[in-house]
Design a protein around this motif. Structure first.
Motif, PDB file in Angstrom:
ATOM      1  N   GLY A  83       0.684  -1.050   0.002  1.00  0.00           N
ATOM      2  CA  GLY A  83      -0.053  -0.023   0.073  1.00  0.00           C
ATOM      3  C   GLY A  83       0.793   1.297   0.167  1.00  0.00           C
ATOM      4  O   GLY A  83       1.748   1.323  -0.761  1.00  0.00           O
ATOM      5  N   ASP A  84       0.655   2.327   0.770  1.00  0.00           N
ATOM      6  CA  ASP A  84       1.200   3.132   0.980  1.00  0.00           C
ATOM      7  C   ASP A  84       2.248   3.458   2.121  1.00  0.00           C
ATOM      8  O   ASP A  84       2.827   4.388   2.527  1.00  0.00           O
ATOM      9  N   ASN A  85       2.472   2.125   2.772  1.00  0.00           N
ATOM     10  CA  ASN A  85       3.217   2.165   4.069  1.00  0.00           C
ATOM     11  C   ASN A  85       3.987   0.994   4.018  1.00  0.00           C
ATOM     12  O   ASN A  85       3.835  -0.029   4.840  1.00  0.00           O
ATOM     13  N   PRO A  86       5.240   1.076   3.405  1.00  0.00           N
ATOM     14  CA  PRO A  86       6.320   0.087   3.338  1.00  0.00           C
ATOM     15  C   PRO A  86       6.770  -0.470   4.853  1.00  0.00           C
ATOM     16  O   PRO A  86       7.298  -1.616   5.124  1.00  0.00           O
ATOM     17  N   ALA A  87       6.970   0.558   5.471  1.00  0.00           N
ATOM     18  CA  ALA A  87       7.097   0.494   6.941  1.00  0.00           C
ATOM     19  C   ALA A  87       6.546  -0.607   7.892  1.00  0.00           C
ATOM     20  O   ALA A  87       6.947  -1.437   8.784  1.00  0.00           O
ATOM     21  N   GLY A  88       5.040  -0.806   7.386  1.00  0.00           N
ATOM     22  CA  GLY A  88       4.265  -1.455   8.181  1.00  0.00           C
ATOM     23  C   GLY A  88       4.423  -3.002   7.786  1.00  0.00           C
ATOM     24  O   GLY A  88       3.786  -3.889   8.488  1.00  0.00           O
ATOM     25  N   GLY A  89       5.202  -3.405   6.786  1.00  0.00           N
ATOM     26  CA  GLY A  89       5.276  -4.680   6.134  1.00  0.00           C
ATOM     27  C   GLY A  89       4.272  -5.320   5.580  1.00  0.00           C
ATOM     28  O   GLY A  89       3.073  -4.596   5.292  1.00  0.00           O
ATOM     29  N   VAL A  90       4.242  -6.438   5.101  1.00  0.00           N
ATOM     30  CA  VAL A  90       3.491  -7.109   4.334  1.00  0.00           C
ATOM     31  C   VAL A  90       2.384  -7.905   5.316  1.00  0.00           C
ATOM     32  O   VAL A  90       2.692  -8.491   6.143  1.00  0.00           O
ATOM     33  N   GLY A  91       1.067  -7.401   5.152  1.00  0.00           N
ATOM     34  CA  GLY A  91       0.088  -8.192   5.808  1.00  0.00           C
ATOM     35  C   GLY A  91      -0.307  -9.621   5.468  1.00  0.00           C
ATOM     36  O   GLY A  91       0.042  -9.870   4.295  1.00  0.00           O
ATOM     37  N   GLY A  92      -0.718 -10.369   6.273  1.00  0.00           N
ATOM     38  CA  GLY A  92      -1.399 -11.751   5.797  1.00  0.00           C
ATOM     39  C   GLY A  92      -2.410 -12.034   5.421  1.00  0.00           C
ATOM     40  O   GLY A  92      -2.849 -13.237   5.088  1.00  0.00           O
ATOM     41  N   ILE A  93      -3.413 -11.008   5.209  1.00  0.00           N
ATOM     42  CA  ILE A  93      -4.431 -10.966   4.802  1.00  0.00           C
ATOM     43  C   ILE A  93      -4.743 -11.003   3.361  1.00  0.00           C
ATOM     44  O   ILE A  93      -4.259  -9.759   2.702  1.00  0.00           O
ATOM     45  N   ALA A  94      -5.479 -11.908   2.654  1.00  0.00           N
ATOM     46  CA  ALA A  94      -5.790 -11.772   1.248  1.00  0.00           C
ATOM     47  C   ALA A  94      -6.606 -10.587   0.942  1.00  0.00           C
ATOM     48  O   ALA A  94      -7.587 -10.473   1.554  1.00  0.00           O
ATOM     49  N   ARG A  95      -6.356  -9.788   0.243  1.00  0.00           N
ATOM     50  CA  ARG A  95      -7.344  -8.520  -0.331  1.00  0.00           C
ATOM     51  C   ARG A  95      -7.705  -8.653  -1.450  1.00  0.00           C
ATOM     52  O   ARG A  95      -7.368  -8.023  -2.614  1.00  0.00           O
ATOM     53  N   LEU A  96      -8.903  -9.458  -1.645  1.00  0.00           N
ATOM     54  CA  LEU A  96      -9.527  -9.439  -2.933  1.00  0.00           C
ATOM     55  C   LEU A  96     -10.654  -8.360  -2.817  1.00  0.00           C
ATOM     56  O   LEU A  96     -11.173  -8.406  -1.637  1.00  0.00           O
ATOM     57  N   ASN A  97     -11.154  -7.956  -3.927  1.00  0.00           N
ATOM     58  CA  ASN A  97     -12.330  -7.205  -3.910  1.00  0.00           C
ATOM     59  C   ASN A  97     -13.234  -7.807  -3.506  1.00  0.00           C
ATOM     60  O   ASN A  97     -13.693  -9.136  -3.934  1.00  0.00           O
ATOM     61  N   THR A  98     -14.307  -7.396  -2.845  1.00  0.00           N
ATOM     62  CA  THR A  98     -15.595  -7.802  -2.288  1.00  0.00           C
ATOM     63  C   THR A  98     -16.844  -7.459  -3.406  1.00  0.00           C
ATOM     64  O   THR A  98     -17.045  -6.569  -3.641  1.00  0.00           O
ATOM     65  N   GLN A  99     -17.387  -8.695  -3.701  1.00  0.00           N
ATOM     66  CA  GLN A  99     -18.494  -8.585  -4.666  1.00  0.00           C
ATOM     67  C   GLN A  99     -19.859  -8.246  -3.851  1.00  0.00           C
ATOM     68  O   GLN A  99     -20.595  -7.551  -4.388  1.00  0.00           O
ATOM     69  N   SER A 100     -19.974  -8.930  -2.897  1.00  0.00           N
ATOM     70  CA  SER A 100     -21.358  -8.769  -2.411  1.00  0.00           C
ATOM     71  C   SER A 100     -21.376  -9.160  -0.822  1.00  0.00           C
ATOM     72  O   SER A 100     -20.352 -10.020  -0.624  1.00  0.00           O
ATOM     73  N   LYS A 101     -22.191  -8.683   0.050  1.00  0.00           N
ATOM     74  CA  LYS A 101     -22.044  -9.305   1.468  1.00  0.00           C
ATOM     75  C   LYS A 101     -23.618  -9.153   1.888  1.00  0.00           C
ATOM     76  O   LYS A 101     -24.435  -8.099   1.545  1.00  0.00           O
ATOM     77  N   GLN A 102     -23.946  -9.821   2.752  1.00  0.00           N
ATOM     78  CA  GLN A 102     -25.333  -9.758   3.247  1.00  0.00           C
ATOM     79  C   GLN A 102     -25.031  -9.511   5.045  1.00  0.00           C
ATOM     80  O   GLN A 102     -24.344 -10.001   5.553  1.00  0.00           O
ATOM     81  N   VAL A 103     -25.858  -8.504   5.418  1.00  0.00           N
ATOM     82  CA  VAL A 103     -25.928  -8.185   6.797  1.00  0.00           C
ATOM     83  C   VAL A 103     -26.502  -9.212   7.873  1.00  0.00           C
ATOM     84  O   VAL A 103     -26.268  -9.600   8.771  1.00  0.00           O
ATOM     85  N   GLY A 104     -27.795  -9.675   7.113  1.00  0.00           N
ATOM     86  CA  GLY A 104     -28.732 -10.645   8.076  1.00  0.00           C
ATOM     87  C   GLY A 104     -27.904 -11.803   8.545  1.00  0.00           C
ATOM     88  O   GLY A 104     -28.105 -12.144   9.387  1.00  0.00           O
ATOM     89  N   ASP A 105     -27.327 -12.454   7.324  1.00  0.00           N
ATOM     90  CA  ASP A 105     -26.563 -13.828   7.932  1.00  0.00           C
ATOM     91  C   ASP A 105     -25.061 -13.824   7.764  1.00  0.00           C
ATOM     92  O   ASP A 105     -24.492 -14.748   7.983  1.00  0.00           O
ATOM     93  N   GLU A 106     -24.509 -12.703   7.824  1.00  0.00           N
ATOM     94  CA  GLU A 106     -23.156 -12.046   7.870  1.00  0.00           C
ATOM     95  C   GLU A 106     -22.403 -12.743   6.842  1.00  0.00           C
ATOM     96  O   GLU A 106     -21.382 -13.419   7.092  1.00  0.00           O
ATOM     97  N   SER A 107     -22.710 -13.107   5.810  1.00  0.00           N
ATOM     98  CA  SER A 107     -22.089 -13.780   4.555  1.00  0.00           C
ATOM     99  C   SER A 107     -21.334 -12.663   3.674  1.00  0.00           C
ATOM    100  O   SER A 107     -21.713 -11.634   3.731  1.00  0.00           O
TER     101      SER A 107
END
Length: 137
Positions: free
Chosen positions: A74-98
């Motif tokens: 990102g814009d902060n190389p000092a923070g290192g690489v995070g371990g979370i995959a960052r794929l774009n989110t297509q959709s989400k539902q609040v009711g069943d938290e999917s």
């Protein structure tokens, strides 16, 4: 391929100097990412590397390295690489938290990650061109 200081300096001057800040983007980070980019552009379709503006492998390496830096740091190389995959989110539902990720059925997650940045999209386009050519049947 040996990632020399000249190759690092050449990359720093690319993309309007976006990765030119030595305090922010250390030579070690740039060299490591360019080494990874060299591996990604290792096939014969890329040709040999040269420090020329019209060199196909150089363009591929620059685009892949810029994608890698943007996607993982990102814009902060000092923070290192995070371990979370960052794929774009297509959709989400609040009711069943999917939640679902934007991974096309015909595209694996590695290729989909390339579409996350403009650099990755351009690299993906070049990689497809590198794979084209005469085929013996």
């Amino acid at each position: 391929m040996d990632i020399t200081p000249a190759i690092v300096a050449d990359f720093r001057g690319a993309f309007n100097g976006q990765f030119g800040d030595v305090e922010k983007w250390s030579d070690d980070i740039i060299a490591d990412v360019l080494c990874e980019a060299d591996a990604e552009t290792g096939g014969s379709g890329w040709g040999a590397f040269a420090l020329d503006c019209d060199n196909f492998k150089r363009r591929g390496m620059h685009l892949y390295a810029a994608h890698w830096l943007t996607f993982f740091y990102g814009d902060n190389p000092a923070g290192g690489v995070g371990g979370i995959a960052r794929l774009n989110t297509q959709s989400k539902q609040v009711g069943d938290e999917s939640i679902s990720y934007r991974v096309a059925s015909m595209m694996d997650a590695g290729n989909d990650a390339l579409t996350y940045t403009v650099y990755g999209q351009q690299f993906y386009r070049l990689r497809r061109r590198a794979g084209m050519g005469a085929r013996v049947i």
